[in-house]
Enzyme design. Structure first.
Site, PDB file in Angstrom:
ATOM      1  N   GLY A 251       0.820  -1.208   0.000  1.00 23.08           N
ATOM      2  CA  GLY A 251       0.000   0.000   0.000  1.00 23.08           C
ATOM      3  C   GLY A 251       0.859   1.265   0.000  1.00 23.08           C
ATOM      4  O   GLY A 251       0.570   2.234  -0.710  1.00 23.08           O
ATOM      5  N   ASP A 252       1.930   1.256   0.778  1.00 28.23           N
ATOM      6  CA  ASP A 252       2.834   2.417   0.841  1.00 28.23           C
ATOM      7  C   ASP A 252       3.473   2.628  -0.538  1.00 28.23           C
ATOM      8  O   ASP A 252       3.669   3.760  -0.986  1.00 28.23           O
ATOM      9  CB  ASP A 252       3.944   2.188   1.873  1.00 28.23           C
ATOM     10  CG  ASP A 252       3.400   1.675   3.196  1.00 28.23           C
ATOM     11  OD1 ASP A 252       2.219   1.956   3.487  1.00 28.23           O
ATOM     12  OD2 ASP A 252       4.137   0.979   3.920  1.00 28.23           O
TER      13      ASP A 252
END
Ligand SMILES: Nc1ncnc2c1ncn2[C@@H]1O[C@H](COP(=O)(O)OP(=O)(O)OP(=O)(O)O)[C@@H](O)[C@H]1O
Ligand SMILES: [Mg+2]
Length: 314
Positions: A251-252
């Site tokens: 996600g990052d």
């Protein structure tokens, strides 16, 4: 310039052990430490993609120094506020025999109000027109209100804010109208207060948040890709079937990919494809390893983009 903000970064101390046994003293076969934290990951992926950025937040003590030194060695600029407490050290244990991973996350130092205000003053000094990516958990002593404050300050001078936090922090942060948020389905469900089943329900929830003043809602859906909802456009980007190694930091990485797209002047469609390719490249990397440029470039042409809705000029 791009700034990333991690208020509670960590030193991730990673140990490799044959098999954890409870009745003997376990021998550590190998150990390494990494600079960690949500937006620290964003900084690292941006750097891997060749994009300069500055990591901000709080660090303290020996672990904080170590974290800064590691980022320096990776060519990432930092301008952390130094606090009196000690930066947390998380422990990650890899079992060689089973391939299993055990993670123990520490809480981190308590931030004093005066240290918090030093950070707020730093926000007031950031140059106009920056891109600011905010992510991760809040340290002790800092209320969720800080996200509303940061966003309000930096948006006063035309900076673009990407917010990737969850729970109350997301709810409070949204009140200051960040330009982009990137919840996963879980985080979006919590935000709208109902379980979301199927794409139609996810789109409807993202539209609700868009109407509250968040220009771009990116909903990441693991292997199903990312949905983008803005006032005029709705797109879905889907990754190819890949051999997944570890989704830690996926996600990052997507946040970094989207920021890279905006920074490079790409349109929403292309930036969404970037976000999906970076996330998937990280999912294909082992353990805590993040997206590398060559993996990103290899995945990019394999992302499938569907236009769900376009109003006005396409
Ligand atoms: N199993 C998978 N196969 C292919 N790509 C994946 C997979 N899991 C994640 N990705 C890629 O990474 C992106 C972000 O992943 P995800 O939706 O899991 O984010 P997240 O829940 O915010 O993760 P994080 O734990 O890093 O915060 C996805 O949209 C996709 O592009
Ligand atoms: Mg996430």
């Amino acid at each position: 310039m791009i700034y990333t903000i991690t208020l509670n970064p960590a030193l991730d101390r990673t140990l490799w052990i044959q098999k954890v046994r409870d009745d003997v003293s376990n021998r550590i076969l190998e150990e390494k430490s990494f600079a960690g934290g949500k937006s620290v990951d964003v900084s690292k992926v941006l750097k891997n993609l060749g994009v300069d950025n500055i990591a901000l937040g709080f660090v303290g003590g020996f672990a904080g120094r170590e974290l800064e030194g590691r980022l320096l060695n990776e060519g990432i600029q930092t301008d952390f506020v130094h606090v009196s407490g000690e930066t947390r050290t998380n422990i990650i244990i890899h079992e060689k025999e089973t391939g299993k991973q055990l993670a123990f996350n520490a809480r981190g130092p308590e931030i004093r109000p005066s240290e918090l205000m030093e950070f707020v003053e730093q926000m007031e000094r950031l140059p106009c027109g920056a891109i600011v990516a905010i992510g991760g958990s809040l340290p002790l002593g800092v209320a969720p209100e800080i996200y509303r404050k940061i966003i309000t300050i930096v948006k006063r001078c035309q900076s673009t804010v990407v917010l990737d936090v969850d729970g109350v922090a997301l709810r409070v942060g949204i009140l200051a109208r960040p330009d982009v948020i990137k919840p996963n389905i879980h985080e979006l469900s919590e935000l709208v207060g109902r379980e979301l089943k199927g794409l139609d329900e996810i789109v409807a929830a993202a539209r609700e948040i868009n109407r509250q003043g968040v220009k771009i809602v990116l909903v990441s859906m693991g292997g199903k890709g990312i949905l983008l909802v803005s006032e005029e456009k709705e797109y879905l980007a889907e990754p190819p079937n890949v051999e997944v190694q570890s989704t830690i930091g996926a996600g990052d990485s997507s946040v970094a990919g989207f920021v890279y797209g905006i920074m490079a002047g790409k349109d929403l469609k292309e930036s969404l494809i970037y976000a999906t390719a970076t996330g998937t490249a990280t999912a294909m990397s082992q353990g805590t390893a993040l997206c590398k440029k060559e993996d990103f470039e290899a995945i990019l042409p394999q992302i499938k983009l569907s236009v769900l809705r376009v109003e006005g000029k396409g």
